[in-house]
Design an enzyme around this catalytic site. Structure first.
Site, PDB file in Angstrom:
ATOM      1  N   GLU A 196      21.773 120.482  13.832  1.00  0.00           N
ATOM      2  CA  GLU A 196      22.940 121.281  13.443  1.00  0.00           C
ATOM      3  C   GLU A 196      22.688 122.136  12.216  1.00  0.00           C
ATOM      4  O   GLU A 196      22.299 121.626  11.164  1.00  0.00           O
ATOM      5  CB  GLU A 196      24.119 120.347  13.176  1.00  0.00           C
ATOM      6  N   LYS A 251      24.320 123.535   9.425  1.00  0.00           N
ATOM      7  CA  LYS A 251      25.571 123.138   8.768  1.00  0.00           C
ATOM      8  C   LYS A 251      25.403 123.426   7.277  1.00  0.00           C
ATOM      9  O   LYS A 251      24.982 122.548   6.517  1.00  0.00           O
ATOM     10  CB  LYS A 251      25.745 121.623   9.033  1.00  0.00           C
ATOM     11  N   LYS A 287      30.038 124.892  17.021  1.00  0.00           N
ATOM     12  CA  LYS A 287      30.739 123.801  16.349  1.00  0.00           C
ATOM     13  C   LYS A 287      31.893 124.384  15.561  1.00  0.00           C
ATOM     14  O   LYS A 287      31.693 125.079  14.568  1.00  0.00           O
ATOM     15  CB  LYS A 287      29.733 123.098  15.426  1.00  0.00           C
ATOM     16  N   GLU A 331      34.731 115.863  22.334  1.00  0.00           N
ATOM     17  CA  GLU A 331      34.508 114.839  21.305  1.00  0.00           C
ATOM     18  C   GLU A 331      35.629 113.812  21.283  1.00  0.00           C
ATOM     19  O   GLU A 331      36.804 114.167  21.272  1.00  0.00           O
ATOM     20  CB  GLU A 331      34.414 115.525  19.937  1.00  0.00           C
ATOM     21  N   ASN A 382      32.111 110.597  18.274  1.00  0.00           N
ATOM     22  CA  ASN A 382      31.896 110.907  16.855  1.00  0.00           C
ATOM     23  C   ASN A 382      31.988 109.628  16.029  1.00  0.00           C
ATOM     24  O   ASN A 382      33.033 108.981  15.984  1.00  0.00           O
ATOM     25  CB  ASN A 382      32.932 111.932  16.368  1.00  0.00           C
ATOM     26  N   GLU A 384      27.338 111.398  17.940  1.00  0.00           N
ATOM     27  CA  GLU A 384      27.544 112.408  16.903  1.00  0.00           C
ATOM     28  C   GLU A 384      27.760 111.761  15.536  1.00  0.00           C
ATOM     29  O   GLU A 384      28.510 110.795  15.421  1.00  0.00           O
ATOM     30  CB  GLU A 384      28.807 113.226  17.196  1.00  0.00           C
ATOM     31  N   SER A 385      27.145 112.335  14.523  1.00  0.00           N
ATOM     32  CA  SER A 385      27.388 112.033  13.103  1.00  0.00           C
ATOM     33  C   SER A 385      26.754 110.723  12.645  1.00  0.00           C
ATOM     34  O   SER A 385      26.739 109.725  13.378  1.00  0.00           O
ATOM     35  CB  SER A 385      28.888 111.963  12.761  1.00  0.00           C
TER      36      SER A 385
HETATM   37  O1  LIG Z   1      30.632 116.631   8.218  1.00  0.00           O
HETATM   38  C1  LIG Z   1      31.718 116.552   7.627  1.00  0.00           C
HETATM   39  O2  LIG Z   1      31.818 116.375   6.395  1.00  0.00           O
HETATM   40  C2  LIG Z   1      33.000 116.690   8.383  1.00  0.00           C
HETATM   41  C3  LIG Z   1      34.193 116.554   7.702  1.00  0.00           C
HETATM   42  C4  LIG Z   1      35.387 116.703   8.378  1.00  0.00           C
HETATM   43  C5  LIG Z   1      35.393 116.956   9.735  1.00  0.00           C
HETATM   44  C6  LIG Z   1      34.209 117.088  10.431  1.00  0.00           C
HETATM   45  C7  LIG Z   1      33.013 116.955   9.761  1.00  0.00           C
HETATM   46  N1  LIG Z   1      31.821 117.097  10.420  1.00  0.00           N
HETATM   47  C8  LIG Z   1      31.707 117.654  11.716  1.00  0.00           C
HETATM   48  C9  LIG Z   1      30.661 117.080  12.533  1.00  0.00           C
HETATM   49  O3  LIG Z   1      30.958 116.815  13.673  1.00  0.00           O
HETATM   50  C10 LIG Z   1      29.279 116.871  12.018  1.00  0.00           C
HETATM   51  O4  LIG Z   1      28.887 118.049  11.386  1.00  0.00           O
HETATM   52  C11 LIG Z   1      28.243 116.528  13.077  1.00  0.00           C
HETATM   53  O5  LIG Z   1      28.666 115.527  13.916  1.00  0.00           O
HETATM   54  C12 LIG Z   1      26.947 116.102  12.374  1.00  0.00           C
HETATM   55  O6  LIG Z   1      27.209 115.015  11.535  1.00  0.00           O
HETATM   56  P1  LIG Z   1      26.172 114.527  10.425  1.00  0.00           P
HETATM   57  O7  LIG Z   1      24.853 114.337  11.102  1.00  0.00           O
HETATM   58  O8  LIG Z   1      26.727 113.242   9.908  1.00  0.00           O
HETATM   59  O9  LIG Z   1      26.119 115.618   9.409  1.00  0.00           O
END
Ligand SMILES: O=C(O)c1ccccc1NCC(=O)[C@H](O)[C@H](O)COP(=O)(O)O
Length: 251
Positions: free
Chosen positions: A53, A55, A114, A159, A180, A210-211
Site C-alpha cells: 500500500e 500510504k 483505497k 471490507e 480488517n 488487512e492491517s
Molecule cells: O491506517 C490507519 O491509521 C487508519 C485509520 C483509520 C481508518 C483506516 C485506517 N487505515 C486504512 C487501512 O485499511 C490500512 O491502510 C490498510 O489496511 C493497511 O494497514 P497497515 O498495514 O496496518 O498500515
C-alpha cells in the site's frame, strides 16, 4: 443502523470528509487487471501474495512520507508485490486520485483504490482495477454500490471486521473479501480478528487479511489462517520500501 455509531474520532472525521467529496466528470469504464489472478501468480512463483500500500500518512502514523508515489509503487513491485493499494483520500492519508492514475500507468500489476466511498458518483473519480467498499460504512447501500462498481468494470474488495459484516458481504454477492484487523471503533489492531472470521468465509471467496501485518511471522500466521492475500501498508512504508516488501513476500 447508524454506520457512525462508536467510531473513533479520527474515523468519524474521515467519514465526514468523505460525505463532502463529490468528484466532477463522467462515468468511468474500466478494463481491470484481475486481482485473484495476480495473487495466484505470486503464489505459484513462491511469493507470499502481497498487496503493498502506498500510504503517505494516516491517523495512526507520525509524519508524512513525501517521496514520489510512483517511485514508491515501482519499488514495491521490484520487491515482489503482487498488487498495489493506493490511498486516494486526501485529508487524512495524503493520497489523491492523481497519484493512483500515475501509478496505474507506471506499473502492470492490479491497483486497488483505497478510499472511503459512500456514493455511486464517487466511484467515478479515477479508474482502478479494484475499489474498496467498507461494509460498516455502506450499510444497506453495500449491494447497490457493489453493483455500481461492477457495472463500471471494477472488481470490489469488500471490507468486514466481524461475522455480522461478513454475512452481509456474502449476501450482497461479494467475491473478494478483506477482513480488517484494525477496529475502526478504537483503531486497535489485533490479528486474531482475521483468525476468528476467516473460517466462516465461503471457499470460493478470495480472502484478504488487512492491517497490522508487520513481520514474516505475521504473514505466515495470516496465511495459515486462510489468507489468499495480505494487504500491508505501514510496515512497507516505514523505511526501504523494496527491502520491506521483499522481506514480507519471502516469508
Ligand atoms: O491506517 C490507519 O491509521 C487508519 C485509520 C483509520 C481508518 C483506516 C485506517 N487505515 C486504512 C487501512 O485499511 C490500512 O491502510 C490498510 O489496511 C493497511 O494497514 P497497515 O498495514 O496496518 O498500515
Amino acid at each position: 443502523m447508524d454506520e457512525s455509531d462508536g467510531l473513533a474520532p479520527a474515523v468519524q472525521s474521515i467519514l465526514d470528509a468523505a460525505r463532502e467529496r463529490e468528484p466532477a466528470g463522467g462515468r468511468v469504464s474500466v478494463s481491470p487487471r484481475l486481482l485473484p489472478d495476480a495473487l495466484a501468480a505470486a503464489e505459484a512463483d513462491g511469493r507470499a501474495p502481497t498487496i503493498a500500500e502506498v500510504k503517505p500518512t494516516s491517523p495512526t502514523t507520525e509524519g508524512e512520507r513525501e517521496d514520489d508515489p510512483v517511485a514508491l509503487a515501482e519499488q514495491m513491485v521490484a520487491g515482489g508485490a503482487a498488487a498495489l493499494s493506493v490511498l486516494t483520500e486526501p485529508e487524512h492519508f495524503g493520497g489523491s486520485p492523481a497519484n493512483l492514475r500515475e501509478i496505474r500507468d507506471a506499473v502492470d500489476v492490479p491497483v486497488l483504490r483505497k478510499d472511503f466511498l459512500l456514493r455511486e458518483a464517487q466511484l467515478d473519480a479515477v479508474e482502478a482495477d479494484v475499489v474498496l467498499l467498507i461494509a460498516r460504512f455502506l450499510g444497506d447501500d453495500l449491494e447497490p454500490m457493489l453493483d455500481a462498481a461492477r457495472e463500471r468494470g471494477f472488481q470490489a474488495l469488500v471490507e468486514v471486521h466481524d461475522r455480522t459484516e461478513l454475512d452481509r458481504a456474502v449476501e450482497a454477492g461479494a467475491d473478494v473479501i478483506g477482513v480488517n484487523n484494525r477496529d475502526l471503533a478504537k483503531l486497535e489492531v489485533d490479528l486474531s480478528t482475521f483468525e476468528d472470521v476467516a473460517p466462516h468465509v465461503p471457499e470460493d471467496v478470495t480472502l484478504i487479511a488487512e492491517s497490522g501485518v508487520s513481520t514474516p511471522a505475521d504473514v505466515r500466521r495470516m496465511r495459515a489462517a486462510g489468507a489468499d492475500g495480505l494487504l500491508v501498508g505501514s510496515a512497507i512504508m516505514d523505511g526501504d520500501v523494496t527491502e520491506n516488501t521483499r522481506t514480507l513476500v519471502n516469508a
